[in-house]
Write a protein that holds these residues in place. Structure first.
Motif, PDB file in Angstrom:
ATOM      1  N   GLY A  11       6.819  -8.974  -2.164  1.00 41.82           N
ATOM      2  CA  GLY A  11       6.574  -8.662  -0.436  1.00 41.82           C
ATOM      3  C   GLY A  11       6.244  -7.426  -0.266  1.00 41.82           C
ATOM      4  O   GLY A  11       7.008  -6.305  -0.634  1.00 41.82           O
ATOM      5  N   MET A  12       5.145  -7.196   0.431  1.00 40.69           N
ATOM      6  CA  MET A  12       4.613  -5.656   0.869  1.00 40.69           C
ATOM      7  C   MET A  12       4.634  -5.575   2.254  1.00 40.69           C
ATOM      8  O   MET A  12       3.372  -4.982   2.620  1.00 40.69           O
ATOM      9  CB  MET A  12       3.499  -5.612  -0.056  1.00 40.69           C
ATOM     10  N   VAL A  33       3.627  -7.856  -5.465  1.00 37.96           N
ATOM     11  CA  VAL A  33       3.158  -9.271  -5.115  1.00 37.96           C
ATOM     12  C   VAL A  33       3.181  -9.729  -3.820  1.00 37.96           C
ATOM     13  O   VAL A  33       4.294  -9.192  -2.932  1.00 37.96           O
ATOM     14  CB  VAL A  33       4.097 -10.278  -6.102  1.00 37.96           C
ATOM     15  N   GLU A  34       2.119  -9.966  -3.042  1.00 38.01           N
ATOM     16  CA  GLU A  34       2.048 -10.364  -1.765  1.00 38.01           C
ATOM     17  C   GLU A  34       1.338 -11.660  -1.556  1.00 38.01           C
ATOM     18  O   GLU A  34       0.169 -11.898  -1.951  1.00 38.01           O
ATOM     19  CB  GLU A  34       1.112  -9.411  -1.180  1.00 38.01           C
ATOM     20  N   ILE A  38      -1.043  -7.258   2.583  1.00 37.32           N
ATOM     21  CA  ILE A  38      -0.151  -6.182   2.326  1.00 37.32           C
ATOM     22  C   ILE A  38      -0.140  -5.327   3.550  1.00 37.32           C
ATOM     23  O   ILE A  38      -1.189  -4.809   4.210  1.00 37.32           O
ATOM     24  CB  ILE A  38      -0.834  -4.975   1.325  1.00 37.32           C
ATOM     25  N   GLY A  39       1.143  -4.921   4.019  1.00 40.36           N
ATOM     26  CA  GLY A  39       1.366  -4.545   5.277  1.00 40.36           C
ATOM     27  C   GLY A  39       2.407  -5.419   5.991  1.00 40.36           C
ATOM     28  O   GLY A  39       3.069  -4.994   6.801  1.00 40.36           O
ATOM     29  N   SER A  93      -8.153  -5.281   2.282  1.00 36.57           N
ATOM     30  CA  SER A  93      -8.665  -4.655   1.120  1.00 36.57           C
ATOM     31  C   SER A  93      -8.522  -3.306   0.941  1.00 36.57           C
ATOM     32  O   SER A  93      -8.334  -2.933  -0.339  1.00 36.57           O
ATOM     33  CB  SER A  93     -10.196  -4.987   1.328  1.00 36.57           C
ATOM     34  N   ALA A  94      -8.296  -2.391   2.071  1.00 34.81           N
ATOM     35  CA  ALA A  94      -8.159  -1.218   1.724  1.00 34.81           C
ATOM     36  C   ALA A  94      -6.870  -0.618   1.215  1.00 34.81           C
ATOM     37  O   ALA A  94      -6.735  -0.013   0.364  1.00 34.81           O
ATOM     38  CB  ALA A  94      -8.474  -0.309   2.986  1.00 34.81           C
ATOM     39  N   GLN A  95      -5.827  -1.473   1.566  1.00 30.90           N
ATOM     40  CA  GLN A  95      -4.484  -1.243   0.824  1.00 30.90           C
ATOM     41  C   GLN A  95      -4.439  -1.768  -0.336  1.00 30.90           C
ATOM     42  O   GLN A  95      -3.661  -1.226  -1.182  1.00 30.90           O
ATOM     43  CB  GLN A  95      -3.400  -2.047   2.128  1.00 30.90           C
ATOM     44  N   VAL A  96      -5.000  -2.804  -0.579  1.00 33.60           N
ATOM     45  CA  VAL A  96      -5.044  -3.534  -2.120  1.00 33.60           C
ATOM     46  C   VAL A  96      -5.589  -2.044  -3.027  1.00 33.60           C
ATOM     47  O   VAL A  96      -5.124  -1.920  -4.044  1.00 33.60           O
ATOM     48  CB  VAL A  96      -5.877  -4.803  -2.282  1.00 33.60           C
TER      49      VAL A  96
END
Length: 449
Positions: A11-12, A33-34, A38-39, A93-96
């Motif tokens: 959980g992100m 793992v999300e 993410i966020g 995608s930027a966070q990944v």
């Protein structure tokens, strides 16, 4: 073949992100793992988009109330476009890429703890010395007869909507309900808010609830307190909610602001020694430990459903894993409703202090009658501040404010409560003139100690 890491974060959202980032910075190997983005809920469907669209009405109100300026107009398409930008257009995608660049393994999928220290993500096995559960919460939809026949929104539909409804029925008078009602009505939606209890914000002091209701009704929201939805039905274009007092309300959508439930189902937690509470919350100790090698942070713990608490718990867990364990404390945590004016509180309510057997003194001040800042801020000044002190220890134990920017300056009370700053020290503070912070001295002077 099982991949192994020092820590696996499931959980992100904000809590998981804080824990993962701090552990990565300390050189730990981390897998995150999300199942969605993410966020988490906060970044895409709650805190960030809601506060973004609440800002234009707040700014417009400030324009209309300030001397020498007026005529603010709401522009929903512009506000919506900026909201979508702030919510990253639901693209993480930027966070990944950022977490991958920091050295984390990023796995998208549904996680389950198959045995202690092993996380199964859609068949991919990850091993970890520590596992952090940060799966957040989900909106609660109450069991109302006929609800499946009408158009129902939660925070997700509300804060990703392209077009706003002409009419809305908001069920629930919590912080989410109050903010949602205010946002919509200021952008032109006719809003009816239905609240089961006799007052809004039922966890706060009654005086706060009274001021909140006055502000909402002043903005044009129709408040129906002390009544409960009995059933729902569709009648032509109308979504009809029948209430238990025999009346009904109509809208184009029915928006649920009826609380959230910990998202702990399907994780296999009880099979690996984690205990769950009656609402599905992960039970934790003072270090946010749920079992040997398993930790939990944020809404899934059921402690306090605030992003800032999740982030705080993320720090607590990271420090514990890094050998710097310290207990979490939840006294004095600020609670803010981003209404207009803002509603902020910290510490105990009078009812909570009474339940603890504390001898207390309380004071409320009308800020416009006590300090200059409300008059320099707006032509028709608003604002009230209340303090609650422990008479025996001579410290603050609670505070609330309903006033412009209260969410910014409630932190003085929050710090005073958490640090146990003596009242004599607080009385000796010299606040900048003119600011709302000066109101603390007026309220402290009014305490009957």
């Amino acid at each position: 073949m099982r991949e192994h890491f020092d820590v696996i974060v499931i959980g992100m959202g904000p809590g998981g992100e804080v824990a993962a980032s701090r552990l990565l910075s300390a050189g730990k190997s981390v897998a995150v793992v999300e199942r969605e983005l993410i966020g988490g809920e906060c970044a895409y469907w709650a805190c960030i988009p809601s506060k973004t669209v609440l800002r234009p009405p707040e700014a417009g109100g400030q324009v209309d109330r300030a001397a020498g300026v007026g005529g603010a107009q709401m522009d929903w398409p512009a506000a919506r476009d900026y909201r979508d930008y702030m919510a990253r257009h639901l693209d993480d995608s930027a966070q990944v890429d950022s977490y991958a660049d920091q050295g984390a393994l990023v796995v998208k999928g549904v996680a389950r703890l198959s045995v202690p220290g092993v996380v199964d993500v859609d068949g991919r096995l990850l091993g970890g010395d520590h596992v952090v559960i940060a799966t957040g919460s989900t909106a609660v939809i109450p069991p109302i007869e006929g609800l499946d026949e009408v158009t129902v929104w939660t925070n997700r539909e509300t804060y990703t909507a392209t077009d706003l409804p002409a009419r809305a029925v908001v069920i629930g008078g919590s912080a989410v309900g109050v903010e949602t009602a205010l946002f919509l009505t200021r952008f032109g939606t006719a809003v009816t808010l239905v609240q089961r209890s006799e007052r809004l914000l039922s966890r706060e002091d009654p005086r706060v609830a009274d001021l909140a209701r006055t502000a909402l009704e002043g903005a044009g929201v129709q408040v129906r307190a002390g009544t409960t939805p009995a059933r729902a039905r569709r009648e032509g274009p109308d979504q009809v909610v029948e209430l238990d007092d025999g009346t009904s309300v109509r809208g184009d959508v029915v928006i649920m602001a009826t609380g959230r439930a910990p998202r702990s189902d399907g994780l296999g937690l009880e099979e690996v020694g984690v205990s769950l509470g009656e609402h599905g919350e992960v039970l934790i100790d003072e270090h946010c430990r749920a079992a040997d090698g398993i930790w939990a942070v944020g809404d899934v713990t059921g402690v306090l459903p605030f992003t800032h608490v999740a982030k705080y718990q993320g720090r607590i867990v990271a420090d514990a894993i890094l050998g710097r364990a310290r207990p979490a404390r939840y006294d004095g945590i600020p609670r803010v409703v981003f209404a207009d004016p803002e509603i902020a509180a910290a510490g105990l309510t009078q009812a909570q202090a009474d339940a603890q057997g504390l001898r207390t003194a309380a004071a409320e001040v009308d800020l416009a009658a006590s300090i200059a800042r409300p008059w320099t801020f707006e032509q028709d000044p608003r604002g009230h501040l209340g303090l609650l002190a422990d008479v025996d220890r001579r410290v603050l134990v609670g505070a609330w404010a309903v006033a412009p920017q209260a969410g910014e300056w409630i932190h003085q009370a929050s710090l005073a409560i958490r640090a146990g700053i003596p009242l004599d020290t607080l009385l000796d503070q010299v606040a900048q003139f003119p600011t709302y912070t000066e109101g603390y001295l007026a309220a402290l002077d009014a305490l009957d100690l």
